[in-house]
Scaffold this active site. Structure first.
Site: not given
Ligand SMILES: C[S@@+](CC[C@H](N)C(=O)[O-])C[C@H]1O[C@@H](n2cnc3c(N)ncnc32)[C@H](O)[C@@H]1O
Ligand code: SF4
Length: 392
Positions: A124, A383
């Site tokens: 996505e 994201c």
């Molecule tokens: C999906 S991650 C991808 C990049 C990398 N893997 C990281 O963790 O930074 C991007 C951001 O989304 C945040 N994230 C993941 N799940 C989340 C949620 N349920 N609510 C808010 N932010 C979230 C992560 O903590 C990260 O800061």
């Protein structure tokens, strides 16, 4: 551009996700190394490559024609730009577009796209719309770097999938191209100004492809963005890779997903944190800040009763104040993921979030709360829950 019902696409997406790599086809036009090598083998000059990129960047419509029609359009454009005729059939049989938009969920704040790769798997990407006070519109594209993610953070929908596959640099670039074409073909105002690696996956676990894709994002004949307009978000399990990024792409912004400055609490949220101490992480951040000449950016997810206590805010402030250079903290209220019981997590109340923010500021740390707005979610929130929401 077809908007298919989320549900129908969802089951198809899930079925396809489980399939092994079955598709074969051309290499991607966005595989820059392959195009460069092909150009060399065919005795082409740099301006010929520029012609290829120009045609590739302007040809692909979201209403994707058949491969035959697509070849015809490209062929006509290449001819019109005096590309060596003898090379055209070979170019078009070896290269093509490999990713396709299969699902779009629009919101006022942008849109989320289900994109199918050549191997049948899905990722996505998110288009986030920003409107400035003067009415100017610009977009941030949030790209995926992996299918799923091995890190299994306890709050993240993508993490529940485990690692399904690595994206190539071309697949990362095609996501941006597809969203750019969407903006163009919908006649939406504004241009893509930023790219953030905050979609599915841990970018530093796919370092080479991410690094090569940054070459395409900043390439004058492709997306032409400045490196400082690109943000790589990492959960920070490798100090060595943070330092490598600082050495090899110092102008690219780094966002570290910290989520707690207490080691035991961080390990509960991020299992891979066991492999790195906060001291090592801080040291890698300082190294990056020194190389980039800018400060450090931290992402801090706020989860009710989990990492929003006074001890947590004190530890976070202490961690930030120890850093070399400025530190900017983005406080992200936990975004419910629709995955089962939300992993047992809840978003803190607005008062509790503001209280955490105020305490951090009072300690002398620059911080912003990334509130979800009515116009759609902020890049981080939108994201943070990719794939499962549209697959299940
Ligand atoms: C999906 S991650 C991808 C990049 C990398 N893997 C990281 O963790 O930074 C991007 C951001 O989304 C945040 N994230 C993941 N799940 C989340 C949620 N349920 N609510 C808010 N932010 C979230 C992560 O903590 C990260 O800061
Ligand atoms: S938050 Fe980032 S590192 Fe953690 S599971 Fe999700 S995508 Fe992977």
């Amino acid at each position: 551009l077809t908007l298919t019902s989320g549900q129908r696409i969802s089951s198809r997406m899930r079925k396809n996700q489980n399939h092994q790599d079955t598709r074969r086809g051309p290499k991607s036009f966005f595989d820059l190394r392959a195009i460069e090598q092909w150009g060399e083998e065919n005795g082409l000059k740099e301006h010929h490559l520029k012609t290829i990129y120009k045609v590739v960047m302007t040809s692909y419509s979201c209403d994707r024609p058949s491969r035959h029609e697509e070849s015809q359009v490209l062929q006509d454009k290449l001819r019109a730009l005096s590309f060596p005729q003898a090379c055209i059939p070979n170019l078009l049989s070896e290269f093509g577009y490999t990713c396709t938009i299969r699902n779009i969920q629009q919101s006022q704040g942008g849109a989320k796209f289900g994109i199918q790769l050549a191997n049948g798997k899905f990722v996505e990407s998110v288009l986030i719309r920003h409107e400035r006070n003067n009415g100017d519109v610009r977009y941030t594209v949030c790209v995926s770097s992996q299918v799923g993610c091995a890190k299994k953070c306890s709050f993240c929908a993508t993490g529940t999938m485990g690692l399904i596959g690595q994206l190539s640099s071309a697949e990362i670039l095609e996501q941006i191209h597809l969203l750019q074409q969407y903006v163009k073909h919908k006649n939406l105002p504004g241009k893509i100004r930023n790219v953030v690696f905050m979609g599915m996956g841990e970018p530093l676990d796919n370092y080479d492809a991410v690094h090569e894709s940054i070459r395409g994002i900043t390439h004058q004949c492709l997306f032409g963005l400045k490196a400082k307009k690109v943000t790589v978000s990492t959960v920070g399990s490798s100090a060595q890779k943070i330092k490598a990024l600082a050495d090899e792409a110092p102008q690219v912004c780094l966002a570290l997903s910290l989520h707690s400055a207490i080691q035991s609490s961080r390990e509960k949220l991020i299992p891979s944190a066991v492999s790195i101490s906060l001291e090592e992480l801080g040291d890698a951040l300082d190294y990056h800040a020194k190389k980039s000449g800018r400060g450090s950016m931290l992402e801090y997810l706020l989860i009710n009763g989990v990492n929003d206590s006074n001890d947590e805010v004190d530890s976070l402030a202490e961690f930030c104040l120890k850093r070399e250079g400025n530190v900017y903290v983005n406080l992200i209220p936990y975004n419910p993921t629709l995955a089962g019981d939300n992993f047992g997590y809840q978003t803190p109340s607005d008062e509790r979030i503001s209280d955490f923010h105020d305490k951090l500021k009072a300690a002398g740390v620059k911080a912003l709360v990334r509130w979800s707005t009515q116009n759609g979610r902020d890049a981080n929130g939108a994201c943070g829950q990719l794939v499962l929401t549209s697959i299940t």
